[in-house]
Design a protein around this motif. Structure first.
Motif, mmCIF file in Angstrom:
data_model
loop_
_atom_site.group_PDB
_atom_site.id
_atom_site.type_symbol
_atom_site.label_atom_id
_atom_site.label_comp_id
_atom_site.label_asym_id
_atom_site.label_seq_id
_atom_site.Cartn_x
_atom_site.Cartn_y
_atom_site.Cartn_z
ATOM 1 N N ASP A 21 6.724 87.831 46.507
ATOM 2 C CA ASP A 21 6.857 86.473 47.019
ATOM 3 C C ASP A 21 5.674 85.588 46.655
ATOM 4 O O ASP A 21 5.854 84.454 46.217
ATOM 5 C CB ASP A 21 7.014 86.516 48.546
ATOM 6 N N ARG A 22 4.443 86.077 46.840
ATOM 7 C CA ARG A 22 3.275 85.226 46.618
ATOM 8 C C ARG A 22 3.194 84.783 45.160
ATOM 9 O O ARG A 22 2.969 83.607 44.865
ATOM 10 C CB ARG A 22 2.006 85.975 47.008
ATOM 11 N N VAL A 24 5.635 84.600 42.987
ATOM 12 C CA VAL A 24 6.756 83.703 42.681
ATOM 13 C C VAL A 24 6.458 82.293 43.186
ATOM 14 O O VAL A 24 6.677 81.297 42.478
ATOM 15 C CB VAL A 24 8.060 84.245 43.301
ATOM 16 N N TRP A 25 5.955 82.185 44.408
ATOM 17 C CA TRP A 25 5.648 80.866 44.965
ATOM 18 C C TRP A 25 4.533 80.171 44.193
ATOM 19 O O TRP A 25 4.561 78.947 43.998
ATOM 20 C CB TRP A 25 5.279 80.990 46.441
ATOM 21 N N LEU A 26 3.540 80.943 43.752
ATOM 22 C CA LEU A 26 2.453 80.349 42.965
ATOM 23 C C LEU A 26 2.978 79.799 41.640
ATOM 24 O O LEU A 26 2.601 78.701 41.208
ATOM 25 C CB LEU A 26 1.359 81.386 42.718
ATOM 26 N N ARG A 27 3.851 80.552 40.979
ATOM 27 C CA ARG A 27 4.428 80.092 39.718
ATOM 28 C C ARG A 27 5.283 78.855 39.943
ATOM 29 O O ARG A 27 5.230 77.897 39.162
ATOM 30 C CB ARG A 27 5.264 81.200 39.082
ATOM 31 N N ALA A 28 6.101 78.891 40.993
ATOM 32 C CA ALA A 28 6.951 77.742 41.283
ATOM 33 C C ALA A 28 6.114 76.503 41.572
ATOM 34 O O ALA A 28 6.399 75.397 41.080
ATOM 35 C CB ALA A 28 7.865 78.061 42.468
ATOM 36 N N GLY A 29 5.040 76.673 42.374
ATOM 37 C CA GLY A 29 4.165 75.538 42.688
ATOM 38 C C GLY A 29 3.484 74.983 41.449
ATOM 39 O O GLY A 29 3.331 73.759 41.301
ATOM 40 N N PRO A 89 10.623 81.743 38.300
ATOM 41 C CA PRO A 89 10.331 81.555 39.726
ATOM 42 C C PRO A 89 11.508 80.992 40.522
ATOM 43 O O PRO A 89 11.590 81.194 41.733
ATOM 44 C CB PRO A 89 9.162 80.554 39.728
ATOM 45 N N PHE A 90 12.412 80.269 39.880
ATOM 46 C CA PHE A 90 13.461 79.564 40.605
ATOM 47 C C PHE A 90 14.827 80.227 40.473
ATOM 48 O O PHE A 90 15.643 80.161 41.390
ATOM 49 C CB PHE A 90 13.586 78.120 40.087
ATOM 50 N N ARG A 457 14.479 83.362 54.424
ATOM 51 C CA ARG A 457 13.946 84.022 53.234
ATOM 52 C C ARG A 457 14.729 85.273 52.882
ATOM 53 O O ARG A 457 14.581 85.819 51.773
ATOM 54 C CB ARG A 457 12.480 84.385 53.448
ATOM 55 N N ASP A 460 19.849 85.154 49.940
ATOM 56 C CA ASP A 460 19.798 84.790 48.522
ATOM 57 C C ASP A 460 21.225 84.562 48.044
ATOM 58 O O ASP A 460 22.121 85.336 48.390
ATOM 59 C CB ASP A 460 19.139 85.896 47.708
#
Length: 467
Positions: A21-22, A24-29, A89-90, A457, A460
């Motif tokens: 999760d972390r 993925v969220w960093l890449r998305a951000g 990421p998305f 969360r 999906d």
């Protein structure tokens, strides 16, 4: 975060570190921040230079909307270019849906740019007659017409009964023409673009756009042409669903995980724009052959479902994130499918079957009637090897109440809040809930699951139809 279950039996080697999760969220951000920066870049370049004196709020705002429109149009090529670092990421399905919504935002900005000039600064528009106007102004109007036609033809393709293949040709032609004309218009108009810095910016944007175009329409198909596939079987799965089994004649699919999809093209060449996204309905654990399960819901899918054995095929993938491989720590799985939306579920179940995964799986599978259930026998065989409980939810009960054999668990009606409360045990609330089916069904199921206390969360969904 641990990547094995307490018993150490789950094959965590399938889960990549970047799936957590972390990360993925960093890449998305990071991607979202880059997108915001690209939208702001034209204004930053203008303000850092020596811009002309302001000539009124409405005029400057309208010109700003024009710059934003062009920036957004350029970004659309990246969203549809199948760039895997961007999609990861998305999820590719979410990116495509975002592209569609963003298209309407692009139209709003474009019409705002033209409308404000037309209402308050008509002199800036010059002669409206395209035969008499300056060429760069006519180019701007051609760009506006192309972008409007592109969005309308995409959103209403089925209502307009436009053949999928011809729509793809039209989509590409309108996008290329519209963006090229828009660049010509901006540089020709010269508003805030007279300096070297701003002209360099639009030159760089044009080169980036041409690079994406070169990659998607020439280089990637060329790579595919060096790696053909061959159809070895066309299998009838029931309810009109046909499974095409493809064998690689070159390198097998790389980095493939259960539940992902790929773009499939049948024919002599991968350059013909005849590709369509389909779920890979088996798992990499079963070998290098890939399967695409296709239900003829439209003109192109009907043609593909009738593909003869021996036909040459081209595969671009894999894409997507709808996979049990992202859930190394899950205590079990809830899978909810409607109709042909069961195909990514089948792929994930095949993977769990091959691995003899001990975790429990609950599958709720909705269909209109018993005879329309695809993969019914496959599901029964998979349930013999893993802890899988399948409940077939049938909208129309059999005539006379003649239900199928007792080894099939059935329920009449639909997958609604009452059915979910009855069929899902309390311990499943924190399991991953994987949904795939028609959008109205997914919306209703998602709402019911949230009301039951399932964390957001843990839900999906795979977009059932992307085009």
């Amino acid at each position: 975060m641990s990547t094995t279950d307490p018993a150490g039996t789950h094959p965590a080697r399938h889960v990549r570190p970047e799936d957590h999760d972390r990360a993925v969220w960093l890449r998305a951000g990071a991607w979202l921040a880059l997108a915001a920066g690209l939208l702001a870049l034209p204004f930053i370049v203008i303000l850092m230079g020596d811009p002309p004196a302001a000539r009124g709020l409405t005029r400057d705002l309208s010109l700003g909307l024009g710059f934003a429109t062009l920036s957004l149009a350029g970004m659309q090529f990246a969203l549809t270019g199948r760039l895997k670092p961007l999609l990861h990421p998305f999820g590719a399905d979410i990116v495509v849906v975002f592209h569609r919504f963003l298209s309407w935002g692009l139209v709003a900005l474009m019409l705002g740019h033209f409308g404000m000039l037309y209402i308050w600064h008509k002199d800036d528009l010059g002669v409206l007659n395209p035969l008499q106007a300056e060429l760069h102004m006519t180019a701007g109007r051609v760009a506006m017409g192309c972008l409007l036609a592109l969005v309308v033809s995409s959103e209403f393709r089925k209502r307009l009964k436009v053949d999928y293949l011809w729509w793809r040709y039209l989509h590409v032609a309108l996008a290329i023409t519209g963006f090229g004309m828009a660049i010509w218009h901006v540089l020709g108009a010269g508003h805030f673009t007279g300096q070297d810095g701003t002209r360099g910016l639009w030159l760089a944007a044009t080169l980036a756009w041409l690079g994406l175009l070169l990659w998607t329409r020439l280089l990637r198909p060329w790579q595919q042409s060096r790696n053909p596939w061959r159809v070895t079987e066309n299998r009838d799965e029931g309810d009109g669903v046909h499974t095409l089994v493809l064998a690689p004649e070159g390198k097998p699919l790389r980095g493939w995980r259960p539940g992902q999809f790929a773009w499939l093209a049948i024919g002599n060449s991968p350059f013909a724009l005849r590709e369509h996204p389909f779920t890979i309905s088996t798992a990499p654990d079963k070998g290098n052959h890939v399967r695409f399960s296709i239900k003829p819901l439209g003109d192109d899918s009907k043609r593909l479902s009738q593909t003869p054995v021996g036909a040459r095929a081209w595969v671009d993938g894999p894409y997507g994130t709808f996979s049990v491989d992202r859930e190394a720590d899950a205590g079990g799985f809830v899978m909810i499918a409607g109709g042909v939306g069961v195909t990514p579920v089948i792929a994930n179940l095949h993977a769990l079957q091959e691995r003899r995964d001990p975790r429990p799986v609950i599958l709720l599978y909705a269909n209109d009637d018993w005879d329309q259930i695809a993969f019914r026998d496959q599901l029964a065989r998979i349930a013999q090897d893993i802890d899988l409980r399948v409940t077939h939810v049938i909208k129309t009960p059999p005539d006379g109440g003649d239900w199928p054999p007792e080894d099939h668990v059935t329920r009449d009606g639909m997958i609604d809040a009452a059915a979910l409360a009855d069929l899902l045990p309390p311990e499943s609330r924190d399991w991953p809930h994987m949904l795939c089916g028609p959008p109205p069904m997914l919306d209703a199921v998602r709402t019911a699951l949230l009301q039951m206390g399932v964390p957001r969360r843990r839900i999906d969904s795979e977009i059932f139809e992307m085009v």
